[in-house]
Design a protein around this motif. Structure first.
Motif, PDB file in Angstrom:
ATOM      1  N   ARG A 138      28.335   0.503  14.358  1.00 40.76           N
ATOM      2  CA  ARG A 138      28.398   1.412  15.499  1.00 40.76           C
ATOM      3  C   ARG A 138      28.436   2.825  14.942  1.00 40.76           C
ATOM      4  O   ARG A 138      29.294   3.159  14.129  1.00 40.76           O
ATOM      5  CB  ARG A 138      29.642   1.120  16.334  1.00 40.76           C
ATOM      6  CG  ARG A 138      29.724   1.887  17.651  1.00 40.76           C
ATOM      7  CD  ARG A 138      30.898   1.367  18.462  1.00 40.76           C
ATOM      8  NE  ARG A 138      31.011   2.006  19.761  1.00 40.76           N
ATOM      9  CZ  ARG A 138      31.776   3.073  20.017  1.00 40.76           C
ATOM     10  NH1 ARG A 138      32.499   3.616  19.028  1.00 40.76           N
ATOM     11  NH2 ARG A 138      31.824   3.594  21.233  1.00 40.76           N
ATOM     12  N   TRP A 161      25.052   0.624  18.718  1.00 42.99           N
ATOM     13  CA  TRP A 161      25.053  -0.447  17.720  1.00 42.99           C
ATOM     14  C   TRP A 161      23.687  -0.520  17.068  1.00 42.99           C
ATOM     15  O   TRP A 161      22.663  -0.515  17.751  1.00 42.99           O
ATOM     16  CB  TRP A 161      25.403  -1.778  18.371  1.00 42.99           C
ATOM     17  CG  TRP A 161      26.848  -1.888  18.733  1.00 42.99           C
ATOM     18  CD1 TRP A 161      27.392  -1.780  19.981  1.00 42.99           C
ATOM     19  CD2 TRP A 161      27.930  -2.108  17.835  1.00 42.99           C
ATOM     20  NE1 TRP A 161      28.756  -1.914  19.904  1.00 42.99           N
ATOM     21  CE2 TRP A 161      29.120  -2.119  18.591  1.00 42.99           C
ATOM     22  CE3 TRP A 161      28.025  -2.280  16.454  1.00 42.99           C
ATOM     23  CZ2 TRP A 161      30.369  -2.304  18.040  1.00 42.99           C
ATOM     24  CZ3 TRP A 161      29.286  -2.480  15.889  1.00 42.99           C
ATOM     25  CH2 TRP A 161      30.431  -2.492  16.670  1.00 42.99           C
ATOM     26  N   ALA A 175      23.085 -10.169  23.198  1.00 52.17           N
ATOM     27  CA  ALA A 175      23.396  -8.782  23.545  1.00 52.17           C
ATOM     28  C   ALA A 175      22.133  -7.949  23.670  1.00 52.17           C
ATOM     29  O   ALA A 175      22.021  -7.079  24.539  1.00 52.17           O
ATOM     30  CB  ALA A 175      24.326  -8.179  22.495  1.00 52.17           C
ATOM     31  N   ASP A 181      20.466  -8.849  26.890  1.00 54.22           N
ATOM     32  CA  ASP A 181      21.293  -8.469  28.032  1.00 54.22           C
ATOM     33  C   ASP A 181      21.349  -6.954  28.237  1.00 54.22           C
ATOM     34  O   ASP A 181      22.011  -6.478  29.144  1.00 54.22           O
ATOM     35  CB  ASP A 181      22.708  -9.033  27.831  1.00 54.22           C
ATOM     36  CG  ASP A 181      23.532  -9.012  29.098  1.00 54.22           C
ATOM     37  OD1 ASP A 181      22.952  -9.234  30.187  1.00 54.22           O
ATOM     38  OD2 ASP A 181      24.745  -8.755  29.016  1.00 54.22           O
ATOM     39  N   GLY A 182      20.669  -6.197  27.352  1.00 49.61           N
ATOM     40  CA  GLY A 182      20.655  -4.745  27.494  1.00 49.61           C
ATOM     41  C   GLY A 182      21.844  -4.033  26.897  1.00 49.61           C
ATOM     42  O   GLY A 182      22.033  -2.833  27.122  1.00 49.61           O
ATOM     43  N   ARG A 183      22.647  -4.731  26.092  1.00 53.86           N
ATOM     44  CA  ARG A 183      23.817  -4.096  25.477  1.00 53.86           C
ATOM     45  C   ARG A 183      23.505  -3.476  24.126  1.00 53.86           C
ATOM     46  O   ARG A 183      24.369  -2.843  23.520  1.00 53.86           O
ATOM     47  CB  ARG A 183      24.945  -5.118  25.356  1.00 53.86           C
ATOM     48  CG  ARG A 183      25.590  -5.440  26.706  1.00 53.86           C
ATOM     49  CD  ARG A 183      26.640  -6.527  26.584  1.00 53.86           C
ATOM     50  NE  ARG A 183      26.043  -7.865  26.501  1.00 53.86           N
ATOM     51  CZ  ARG A 183      26.416  -8.783  25.619  1.00 53.86           C
ATOM     52  NH1 ARG A 183      27.355  -8.518  24.719  1.00 53.86           N
ATOM     53  NH2 ARG A 183      25.850  -9.969  25.622  1.00 53.86           N
ATOM     54  N   ILE A 184      22.301  -3.681  23.629  1.00 55.32           N
ATOM     55  CA  ILE A 184      21.815  -3.045  22.408  1.00 55.32           C
ATOM     56  C   ILE A 184      20.501  -2.373  22.765  1.00 55.32           C
ATOM     57  O   ILE A 184      19.629  -2.982  23.398  1.00 55.32           O
ATOM     58  CB  ILE A 184      21.616  -4.067  21.279  1.00 55.32           C
ATOM     59  CG1 ILE A 184      22.979  -4.617  20.826  1.00 55.32           C
ATOM     60  CG2 ILE A 184      20.884  -3.449  20.099  1.00 55.32           C
ATOM     61  CD1 ILE A 184      22.892  -5.712  19.794  1.00 55.32           C
ATOM     62  N   SER A 185      20.342  -1.101  22.346  1.00 52.24           N
ATOM     63  CA  SER A 185      19.169  -0.342  22.770  1.00 52.24           C
ATOM     64  C   SER A 185      18.365   0.235  21.620  1.00 52.24           C
ATOM     65  O   SER A 185      17.231   0.664  21.830  1.00 52.24           O
ATOM     66  CB  SER A 185      19.593   0.803  23.704  1.00 52.24           C
ATOM     67  OG  SER A 185      20.546   1.644  23.064  1.00 52.24           O
TER      68      SER A 185
END
Length: 225
Positions: free
Chosen positions: A78, A89, A178, A181-185
């Motif tokens: 991070r 991330w 992740a 699910d859109g939690r990492i971009s």
């Protein structure tokens, strides 16, 4: 019209890294790392057009993988990214900004500098051109296995944004979830995780040698030399 386009196979999916003729080149802005270049390009029937883009030396990213409790785990970090205004991330990564340094050696250097690890086994996992319309950043994503900690005496002294790096081991399955699910971009991280998930399902048969040809980067270096 597109519904009537011809059908193809995987053999047809070959990119052609040949630039169209450049009529004029100027540099409206010169920065610390990146420049803004403006070029007039002859597209033949499409006419002469003007395009701006941001130069980039290229980069590498490392998907470091190890087995924990019988499951493959990937090391994510991070890190604060000011241009994007977020703590995101990512995979350990860095610029190809050392003249003559092979990409896999740059990846090994970044792995040691950012997370204090070395690796016995290196393969090319995927290549990414992050934004070919405006930002010709070529990123090679490596898979690193057989991990070891850097000796404390040889540890890199991190500064600025790197001082706040937070490392975290996550199962590859959770990391892929992740990403989906859109939690990492982060682009390179998405590409690396999804390709690793697919390659693992194929017994890692898709991996390429650590020094495999890199057509996109080779073409861009030739164009800008």
């Amino acid at each position: 019209m597109s519904l009537d386009a011809p059908r193809g196979t995987g053999a047809d999916l070959v990119e052609e890294w040949t630039p169209e003729p450049v009529v004029e080149t100027t540099t409206p802005f010169e920065g610390i790392i990146f420049d803004v270049v403006r070029e007039r390009v002859d597209l033949g029937a499409g006419g002469v057009v003007t395009r701006d883009f941001v130069t980039h030396p290229g980069a590498v990213a490392v998907l470091a993988l190890r087995e924990l409790e019988g499951a493959p785990h990937v090391l994510l970090i991070r890190q604060y990214r000011h241009a994007s205004g977020g703590h995101v991330w990512e995979l350990p990564a860095g610029l190809l900004d050392v003249d003559g340094e092979p990409p896999w050696e740059a990846a090994a250097r970044e792995l040691a500098e950012e997370v204090d690890l070395t690796a016995d086994e290196w393969h090319v996992l995927a290549d990414d051109v992050t934004s070919p319309g405006a930002f010709p950043e070529t990123v090679r994503i490596f898979l690193a296995r057989g991990l070891h900690e850097v000796a404390a005496a040889d540890a890199h002294q991190r500064t600025a944004e790197e001082l706040g790096i937070r490392p975290l081991w996550v199962s590859l399955d959770d990391a892929v979830d992740a990403a989906l699910d859109g939690r990492i971009s982060n682009s390179a991280t998405l590409v690396g995780l999804l390709c690793a998930g697919l390659s693992r399902g194929r017994g890692w048969s898709t991996l390429r040698p650590h020094d495999a040809p890199w057509p996109a980067r080779e073409a861009q270096r030739a164009q800008r030399s």
